[in-house]
Design a protein around this motif. Structure first.
Motif, PDB file in Angstrom:
ATOM      1  N   LYS A   9       0.828  -1.205   0.000  1.00  0.00           N
ATOM      2  CA  LYS A   9       0.000   0.000   0.000  1.00  0.00           C
ATOM      3  C   LYS A   9       0.864   1.257   0.000  1.00  0.00           C
ATOM      4  O   LYS A   9       0.603   2.221  -0.719  1.00  0.00           O
ATOM      5  CB  LYS A   9      -0.878   0.015   1.255  1.00  0.00           C
ATOM      6  N   ASP A 220      -7.484   5.184   5.005  1.00  0.00           N
ATOM      7  CA  ASP A 220      -8.733   4.464   5.283  1.00  0.00           C
ATOM      8  C   ASP A 220      -9.931   5.405   5.238  1.00  0.00           C
ATOM      9  O   ASP A 220     -10.962   5.094   4.664  1.00  0.00           O
ATOM     10  CB  ASP A 220      -8.680   3.799   6.670  1.00  0.00           C
ATOM     11  N   ASN A 223     -10.720   6.801   1.776  1.00  0.00           N
ATOM     12  CA  ASN A 223     -11.316   5.803   0.889  1.00  0.00           C
ATOM     13  C   ASN A 223     -12.565   5.167   1.485  1.00  0.00           C
ATOM     14  O   ASN A 223     -12.998   4.105   1.033  1.00  0.00           O
ATOM     15  CB  ASN A 223     -10.289   4.730   0.540  1.00  0.00           C
ATOM     16  N   LYS A 224     -13.125   5.784   2.490  1.00  0.00           N
ATOM     17  CA  LYS A 224     -14.342   5.309   3.160  1.00  0.00           C
ATOM     18  C   LYS A 224     -14.207   3.845   3.567  1.00  0.00           C
ATOM     19  O   LYS A 224     -15.132   3.051   3.393  1.00  0.00           O
ATOM     20  CB  LYS A 224     -15.556   5.472   2.246  1.00  0.00           C
ATOM     21  N   MET A 225     -13.041   3.497   4.060  1.00  0.00           N
ATOM     22  CA  MET A 225     -12.788   2.105   4.381  1.00  0.00           C
ATOM     23  C   MET A 225     -12.654   1.895   5.893  1.00  0.00           C
ATOM     24  O   MET A 225     -12.535   0.770   6.362  1.00  0.00           O
ATOM     25  CB  MET A 225     -11.490   1.691   3.677  1.00  0.00           C
ATOM     26  N   GLN A 227     -14.594   1.928   8.506  1.00  0.00           N
ATOM     27  CA  GLN A 227     -15.493   1.050   9.265  1.00  0.00           C
ATOM     28  C   GLN A 227     -15.310  -0.414   8.898  1.00  0.00           C
ATOM     29  O   GLN A 227     -15.513  -1.283   9.737  1.00  0.00           O
ATOM     30  CB  GLN A 227     -16.935   1.494   9.063  1.00  0.00           C
ATOM     31  N   LEU A 228     -14.918  -0.658   7.640  1.00  0.00           N
ATOM     32  CA  LEU A 228     -14.647  -2.050   7.255  1.00  0.00           C
ATOM     33  C   LEU A 228     -13.445  -2.578   8.034  1.00  0.00           C
ATOM     34  O   LEU A 228     -13.404  -3.736   8.432  1.00  0.00           O
ATOM     35  CB  LEU A 228     -14.351  -2.150   5.756  1.00  0.00           C
ATOM     36  N   VAL A 229     -12.468  -1.707   8.241  1.00  0.00           N
ATOM     37  CA  VAL A 229     -11.255  -2.124   8.971  1.00  0.00           C
ATOM     38  C   VAL A 229     -11.549  -2.208  10.470  1.00  0.00           C
ATOM     39  O   VAL A 229     -11.179  -3.176  11.129  1.00  0.00           O
ATOM     40  CB  VAL A 229     -10.088  -1.151   8.682  1.00  0.00           C
ATOM     41  N   TYR A 230     -12.244  -1.202  10.992  1.00  0.00           N
ATOM     42  CA  TYR A 230     -12.539  -1.174  12.432  1.00  0.00           C
ATOM     43  C   TYR A 230     -13.270  -2.426  12.891  1.00  0.00           C
ATOM     44  O   TYR A 230     -13.069  -2.900  13.999  1.00  0.00           O
ATOM     45  CB  TYR A 230     -13.429   0.028  12.780  1.00  0.00           C
ATOM     46  N   SER A 231     -14.195  -2.925  12.038  1.00  0.00           N
ATOM     47  CA  SER A 231     -15.053  -4.023  12.488  1.00  0.00           C
ATOM     48  C   SER A 231     -14.367  -5.389  12.375  1.00  0.00           C
ATOM     49  O   SER A 231     -14.990  -6.408  12.652  1.00  0.00           O
ATOM     50  CB  SER A 231     -16.363  -4.023  11.685  1.00  0.00           C
ATOM     51  N   ARG A 232     -13.085  -5.403  11.990  1.00  0.00           N
ATOM     52  CA  ARG A 232     -12.373  -6.699  11.870  1.00  0.00           C
ATOM     53  C   ARG A 232     -11.850  -7.166  13.212  1.00  0.00           C
ATOM     54  O   ARG A 232     -11.714  -6.381  14.155  1.00  0.00           O
ATOM     55  CB  ARG A 232     -11.184  -6.562  10.905  1.00  0.00           C
ATOM     56  N   ARG A 389     -11.990   3.097  17.082  1.00  0.00           N
ATOM     57  CA  ARG A 389     -12.676   1.874  16.632  1.00  0.00           C
ATOM     58  C   ARG A 389     -13.919   1.598  17.448  1.00  0.00           C
ATOM     59  O   ARG A 389     -14.885   1.040  16.971  1.00  0.00           O
ATOM     60  CB  ARG A 389     -11.750   0.668  16.813  1.00  0.00           C
ATOM     61  N   ARG A 390     -13.865   1.946  18.723  1.00  0.00           N
ATOM     62  CA  ARG A 390     -15.006   1.682  19.607  1.00  0.00           C
ATOM     63  C   ARG A 390     -15.954   2.870  19.662  1.00  0.00           C
ATOM     64  O   ARG A 390     -16.862   2.899  20.484  1.00  0.00           O
ATOM     65  CB  ARG A 390     -14.510   1.378  21.014  1.00  0.00           C
ATOM     66  N   GLY A 391     -15.679   3.895  18.851  1.00  0.00           N
ATOM     67  CA  GLY A 391     -16.572   5.053  18.789  1.00  0.00           C
ATOM     68  C   GLY A 391     -16.427   5.992  19.957  1.00  0.00           C
ATOM     69  O   GLY A 391     -17.284   6.842  20.181  1.00  0.00           O
TER      70      GLY A 391
ATOM     71  N   THR B  52     -19.973  -3.202  17.220  1.00  0.00           N
ATOM     72  CA  THR B  52     -18.951  -2.759  18.201  1.00  0.00           C
ATOM     73  C   THR B  52     -18.208  -1.501  17.754  1.00  0.00           C
ATOM     74  O   THR B  52     -17.081  -1.266  18.181  1.00  0.00           O
ATOM     75  CB  THR B  52     -17.914  -3.857  18.546  1.00  0.00           C
ATOM     76  N   LEU B  53     -18.854  -0.709  16.937  1.00  0.00           N
ATOM     77  CA  LEU B  53     -18.200   0.527  16.501  1.00  0.00           C
ATOM     78  C   LEU B  53     -18.651   1.732  17.322  1.00  0.00           C
ATOM     79  O   LEU B  53     -18.146   2.827  17.146  1.00  0.00           O
ATOM     80  CB  LEU B  53     -18.488   0.792  15.018  1.00  0.00           C
ATOM     81  N   LEU B  54     -19.607   1.501  18.198  1.00  0.00           N
ATOM     82  CA  LEU B  54     -20.049   2.533  19.130  1.00  0.00           C
ATOM     83  C   LEU B  54     -20.254   1.867  20.489  1.00  0.00           C
ATOM     84  O   LEU B  54     -20.758   0.737  20.540  1.00  0.00           O
ATOM     85  CB  LEU B  54     -21.386   3.127  18.695  1.00  0.00           C
ATOM     86  N   PRO B  55     -19.886   2.550  21.568  1.00  0.00           N
ATOM     87  CA  PRO B  55     -20.160   1.949  22.875  1.00  0.00           C
ATOM     88  C   PRO B  55     -21.640   2.064  23.194  1.00  0.00           C
ATOM     89  O   PRO B  55     -22.267   3.067  22.856  1.00  0.00           O
ATOM     90  CB  PRO B  55     -19.310   2.797  23.824  1.00  0.00           C
ATOM     91  N   SER B  86     -16.402   2.149   0.984  1.00  0.00           N
ATOM     92  CA  SER B  86     -15.717   1.857  -0.260  1.00  0.00           C
ATOM     93  C   SER B  86     -14.461   1.074   0.111  1.00  0.00           C
ATOM     94  O   SER B  86     -14.316   0.655   1.255  1.00  0.00           O
ATOM     95  CB  SER B  86     -15.368   3.145  -1.011  1.00  0.00           C
ATOM     96  N   TYR B  88      -9.964   0.577  -1.007  1.00  0.00           N
ATOM     97  CA  TYR B  88      -8.857   1.266  -1.668  1.00  0.00           C
ATOM     98  C   TYR B  88      -9.058   1.152  -3.187  1.00  0.00           C
ATOM     99  O   TYR B  88      -9.056   0.047  -3.742  1.00  0.00           O
ATOM    100  CB  TYR B  88      -7.525   0.646  -1.281  1.00  0.00           C
TER     101      TYR B  88
END
Lengths: 415, 301
Positions: A9, A220, A223-225, A227-232, A389-391, B52-55, B86, B88
């Motif tokens: 990357k 991230d 590229n609007k990515m 949340q996809l990464v956070y939720s892993r 990641r946890r908001g 789990t993205l918000l408490p 989206s 990359y």
């Protein structure tokens, strides 16, 4: 696996191409790819340059003459916080400076206090500007300290800077000792590697990595990515740690290659001599890596915390201060808090290897401190990233989100 | 068996003085579950809490027997497709899948097999070498579903997935979700009633953070039975009818207008008709005091 993905990357990004291009251009402009001066063994009767020693008989007349010169023009060069400053004294302060000059030379203060500079020069001859016959070195130092204070500090008259007035020619014996040190300790290549590191540190490693880490951390979100990464499943520590390692890898690869390219230019100058072929590697990792570490860590920390590229401004500011702090002592500066230590000495001064060896411990302390600071920032980045990641903090810095749960807790306790 | 359920008890969440969720109690079982509500109803907040993205604020949540506080465990068993996402743009489709698979901690061999299987399932296998930036909106959403299924999750959370898709892609996407829901819990959050009607058996309606309805689509329709009417009227009558009734759809032919509207009492000259989920949803919102619907049509007609 993740490491290689992050490397891909980074290495495929426009920012990285620019990083390498700027690195090559900056180093090239300093001549590190065309070293051609060979360090010859000293022969009797040559000029071996000068070095500084705090010998009162040398320091006192030179410092007083310099002070008188600056007084005459009422323009004093100082570096109060490392930054260059041209000081002009007001009438009252000029009178105080005249008092100091009077104490140093034994000439009446009134003679210094003639209003017009032209008349002043006519009034006092150059020969008169000399230390008072009964002036002790302690008195001299006290006067100079007062002068420095009057100028706001950071002048050449500060007690620790007075040594700069004691210029002593290097003797043949001293030159031989230094040559021997270069031969034994530096094995010639070490000196060139040090010179490379001086330029690469101050012009590239202390500032350029911040651009890479900011770009990576913003990628991230851009590229609007996110949340996809956070939720892993991957932990924040692993992700931040691997990304940091990837940044340092892509930064250090061209640096090591260029260090070897620069160093290899002199190998044929010393045919038959014992050379240290690992010197570029040792200096790249020992000298340059900590600067790159701290620059990259500042980039990651502030970007993850704020979601903005503010880290670039922070690092540029620090770099600017550091650059100016080193401006006064470009030949060697190993302050504990230096972002990029300076040791700019060409081959003619035998790489000033004695200066380097005597400051080596301080250099090690500084490099360890910078590396440690970088690691602390990386740990803080992990926390910031995990909060995001946890908001608990927003994509852009909205610390209020941290407290968003406060009313809930309040309600809960009330219940 | 809590292992196949999401159990939400007394869930509340506030942003400063705004109550985004207020004492929500919900049990979600295997299959498609629709979360319906207007924009700002609290759907995305609930989705993000489950991902789990918000408490969470107050209350308890257990996802397949795992408390929501156990973030790492939850992330292992959930897949999430955010509303606005989206990847990359310069990555190829299979590279993007591989990258996200690594972040999910899936071993290389399994990752490759899953990527191929999922890309085939979402009809993107032949495009796997294409860059993400070359994909259409619909293809990107399908890729979104594929990435969310990489870790073979027990729970799939899909937030507003069909917004902006053309009708063909929307139908294809709904069908895909239904297929996926055969073996897991799929929570579909949307404000587009048609998506729910076509896919979900069970739904919940959220409004201003409160749970207005929780039950089956059939029950919701049953509640609206006998209260949905159609009427053919002259165009000049429309302003009067709009004031009098809550119109859910309207189309014009020459000077005649065909109206569909809600009424709790019989309307002379109008015929009772079978309610659809949109009618039922609108009626439910109105009964629960959502008065802003009076100004015009709600939902999507």
């Amino acid at each position: 696996m993740l490491f290689w993905q992050e490397i891909k990357k980074l290495a495929g990004s426009v920012v990285y191409v620019l990083f390498v291009a700027v690195l090559i251009m900056e180093l090239s402009s300093q001549g590190v790819f065309s070293f051609h001066d060979k360090l010859e063994e000293p022969q009797p009767g040559e000029n071996y340059g000068i070095h500084n020693e705090e010998i009162p008989e040398l320091v006192m007349p030179a410092a007083i003459k310099e002070l008188f010169q600056e007084y005459t023009w009422n323009q004093y060069t100082t570096y109060p916080i490392g930054l260059y400053k041209n000081v002009k004294l007001k009438e009252k302060e000029k009178a105080q400076m005249a008092e100091i000059l009077s104490e140093l030379t034994g000439i009446k203060a009134e003679r210094f206090s003639v209003e017009k500079d032209a008349e002043l020069q006519k009034g006092i001859s150059e020969h008169e500007i000399a230390p008072r016959a009964d002036l002790t070195y302690e008195e001299f130092k006290a006067c100079m300290e007062r002068a420095d204070r009057l100028l706001g500090g950071g002048s050449d008259y500060a007690p620790d800077a007075l040594i700069g007035f004691g210029k002593v020619p290097v003797t043949y014996e001293d030159a031989r000792v230094e040559y021997q040190l270069v031969k034994d300790k530096d094995q010639f290549t070490g000196g060139y590697a040090r010179l490379f590191s001086d330029y690469a540190g101050v012009m590239a490693m202390a500032i350029l990595p911040v651009f890479l880490s900011v770009a990576l951390c913003l990628k991230d979100r851009r590229n609007k990515m996110s949340q996809l990464v956070y939720s892993r499943k991957v932990s924040s520590a692993v992700l931040v740690g691997v990304r940091y390692a990837a940044i340092l890898t892509v930064v250090m690869v061209p640096v090591v290659i260029l260090a070897y390219y620069s160093n290899s230019k002199v190998w044929n100058l010393y045919e038959g001599m014992q050379l240290d072929y690992l010197a570029p590697l040792k200096y790249a990792f020992g000298w340059l890596l900590p600067s790159a570490m701290v620059s990259a860590a500042v980039g990651m920390f502030f970007t993850e915390l704020t979601g903005t590229p503010i880290a670039i401004a922070v690092q540029c500011f620090w770099w600017f201060l550091d650059l100016n702090a080193g401006y006064k002592n470009i030949s060697s500066s190993y302050g504990l808090f230096r972002l990029a230590p300076r040791h700019n000495a060409g081959t003619l001064s035998r790489f000033r290897v004695l200066d380097f060896t005597s400051n080596f411990d301080r250099l090690v302390q500084n490099r360890l401190l910078m590396a440690g600071l970088a690691l602390v920032l990386v740990v803080l980045t992990i926390f910031a990233y995990d909060w995001k990641r946890r908001g608990k903090i927003g994509e852009r810095f909205k610390i209020r989100s941290v407290f968003a749960a406060a009313p809930d807790r309040k309600n809960k306790s009330a219940a | 068996m809590d292992e196949n359920k999401i159990i939400i008890t007394g869930l509340s969440k506030s942003y400063w003085n705004k109550r985004a969720l207020d004492q929500v109690d919900l049990v979600i079982e295997q299959g498609m579950f629709g979360l319906l509500g207007r924009n700002g109803a609290g759907k995305t907040t609930l989705m993000k809490i489950l991902a789990t993205l918000l408490p969470k604020g107050e209350g308890k949540i257990s996802v397949c027997g795992v408390p929501i506080e156990h973030t790492k465990e939850i992330r292992k068993i959930t897949g999430y497709l955010p509303q606005d996402f989206s990847m990359y743009p310069s990555m190829r489709i299979e590279e993007a899948m591989d990258y996200l698979g690594i972040l999910s901690g899936i071993e290389t061999k399994e990752r490759r097999a899953r990527t191929e299987q999922l890309l085939r399932r979402v009809n993107l296998l032949e495009h796997r070498k294409e860059k993400v930036k070359a994909l259409s909106g619909g293809m990107k959403r399908r890729l979104g579903i594929a990435q969310a299924l990489l870790n073979d999750p027990k729970v799939l959370i899909v937030d507003e997935p069909t917004a902006g898709l053309d009708p063909e892609e929307r139908i294809r996407f709904r069908n895909l979700l239904c297929e996926v829901a055969e073996e897991r819990i799929v929570i579909l959050s949307t404000h587009i009633v048609g998506d729910i009607e076509a896919t979900c058996e069970k739904i919940a309606i959220l409004n201003e953070g409160q749970l207005l309805y929780n039950g089956t689509v059939d029950e919701l329709l049953e509640k609206a039975r006998g209260q949905v009417y159609t009427k053919e009227a002259d165009r000049r009558e429309v302003p009067r009818l709009k004031k009098e009734f809550r119109i859910t759809s309207m189309h014009t032919q020459n000077n005649r207008v065909y109206l569909r509207f809600l009424s709790e009492t019989p309307v002379p000259g109008a015929q009772v008709c079978e309610p659809n989920i949109e009618d039922a949803y609108m009626l439910y919102l109105y009964r629960n005091g959502v008065r802003s619907l009076d100004d015009g049509l709600g939902g999507e007609s």
